[in-house]
Write an enzyme that holds these catalytic residues in place. Structure first.
Site, PDB file in Angstrom:
ATOM      1  N   CYS A   1      31.874  34.600  29.261  1.00  0.00           N
ATOM      2  CA  CYS A   1      33.445  34.324  29.699  1.00  0.00           C
ATOM      3  C   CYS A   1      33.524  32.538  29.529  1.00  0.00           C
ATOM      4  O   CYS A   1      32.474  32.138  28.889  1.00  0.00           O
ATOM      5  CB  CYS A   1      33.980  34.916  30.562  1.00  0.00           C
ATOM      6  SG  CYS A   1      33.276  34.393  32.482  1.00  0.00           S
TER       7      CYS A   1
ATOM      8  N   ARG B   1      34.517  36.956  35.453  1.00  0.00           N
ATOM      9  CA  ARG B   1      34.556  38.093  34.383  1.00  0.00           C
ATOM     10  C   ARG B   1      33.068  38.462  34.115  1.00  0.00           C
ATOM     11  O   ARG B   1      32.463  39.356  34.320  1.00  0.00           O
ATOM     12  CB  ARG B   1      35.262  37.845  33.320  1.00  0.00           C
ATOM     13  CG  ARG B   1      36.862  38.054  33.483  1.00  0.00           C
ATOM     14  CD  ARG B   1      37.693  37.537  32.365  1.00  0.00           C
ATOM     15  NE  ARG B   1      37.380  36.021  32.028  1.00  0.00           N
ATOM     16  CZ  ARG B   1      37.997  35.507  31.184  1.00  0.00           C
ATOM     17  NH1 ARG B   1      38.740  35.957  30.234  1.00  0.00           N
ATOM     18  NH2 ARG B   1      37.614  34.289  30.994  1.00  0.00           N
TER      19      ARG B   1
ATOM     20  N   ASP C   1      41.661  36.694  32.315  1.00  0.00           N
ATOM     21  CA  ASP C   1      41.090  35.701  32.888  1.00  0.00           C
ATOM     22  C   ASP C   1      41.815  35.986  34.386  1.00  0.00           C
ATOM     23  O   ASP C   1      43.001  35.611  34.479  1.00  0.00           O
ATOM     24  CB  ASP C   1      41.278  34.385  32.607  1.00  0.00           C
ATOM     25  CG  ASP C   1      40.710  33.418  33.355  1.00  0.00           C
ATOM     26  OD1 ASP C   1      40.286  33.595  34.494  1.00  0.00           O
ATOM     27  OD2 ASP C   1      40.612  32.102  32.822  1.00  0.00           O
TER      28      ASP C   1
HETATM   29  P1  4NP Z   1      35.745  33.217  34.092  1.00  0.00           P
HETATM   30  O1  4NP Z   1      37.022  32.772  35.042  1.00  0.00           O
HETATM   31  O2  4NP Z   1      35.960  32.737  32.730  1.00  0.00           O
HETATM   32  O3  4NP Z   1      36.201  34.758  34.423  1.00  0.00           O
HETATM   33  O4  4NP Z   1      34.795  32.993  35.021  1.00  0.00           O
HETATM   34  C1  4NP Z   1      37.480  31.315  35.079  1.00  0.00           C
HETATM   35  C2  4NP Z   1      36.550  30.581  35.996  1.00  0.00           C
HETATM   36  C3  4NP Z   1      36.784  29.110  36.086  1.00  0.00           C
HETATM   37  C4  4NP Z   1      37.685  28.629  35.342  1.00  0.00           C
HETATM   38  C5  4NP Z   1      38.264  29.320  34.290  1.00  0.00           C
HETATM   39  C6  4NP Z   1      38.308  30.686  34.143  1.00  0.00           C
HETATM   40  N1  4NP Z   1      37.974  27.156  35.285  1.00  0.00           N
HETATM   41  O5  4NP Z   1      39.028  26.745  34.675  1.00  0.00           O
HETATM   42  O6  4NP Z   1      37.325  26.413  36.041  1.00  0.00           O
END
Ligand code: 4NP
Length: 167
Positions: free
Chosen positions: A19, A25, A137
């Protein structure tokens, strides 16, 4: 479960979830998949890991909101975030991304076109979420965003195990 990759020497089928941050995720998919693999006695055949296309959270445990939501369903998430790298294309048999941006970012790092055969969208393996074309997300969402992700991940991880059993 044919082994058709280059550097996979331990003979297990290796699945990598990807991800953006590797704190919501994909580490949840990783933890759920390991849970189901053990539950079904497949730990000698399937190995799981996860990574993010963005490296800003490298070394971090999963987001506390995701850890709490997963623990509520009996899953402990202990992965430490790391960034996706080109070598992952050699080390894994299936690379499974959560959304279209992940797909674009990961496909750009493929060493050769043929490696794109390893790349899949997570929703391909879901059977109970036909209206979803990606795993949303949850980072800027409330609790229900995390629960939706876990619903989709439970569905798709079981689908991945069925798909591997059929290979
Ligand atoms: P992930 O969620 O891609 O599901 O781990 C996110 C975690 C952090 C960030 C964006 C999405 N971020 O911008 O820091």
């Amino acid at each position: 479960m044919n082994n058709h990759n280059d550097l996979n020497i331990n003979n297990k089928y290796k699945v990598l979830f990807v991800c953006l941050g590797n704190i919501c995720r994909s580490p949840a998919a990783h933890g759920l998949m390991e849970h189901f693999v053990e539950q079904q006695g497949l730990q000698h055949f399937i190995e799981v890991d996860s990574a993010g296309t963005y490296g800003g959270h490298a070394g971090d445990l999963p987001d506390p909101r995701m850890r709490r939501a997963a623990a509520g369903r009996g899953y402990q998430l202990t992965h430490r975030a790391r960034r996706f790298r080109e070598e992952d294309y050699y080390n894994f048999d299936k690379i499974i991304v959560m959304d279209d941006m992940n797909y674009e970012d990961v496909s750009r790092l493929a060493p050769e076109r043929k490696y794109l055969d390893k790349l899949h969208r997570f929703v391909e393996f879901c059977t109970q979420h036909p209206d979803r074309s990606y795993v949303p997300d949850p980072y800027y969402e409330g609790r229900e965003g995390f629960e939706l992700v876990l619903d989709m991940l439970e569905d798709g991880c079981q689908g991945i195990i069925r798909a591997l059993n059929d290979e």
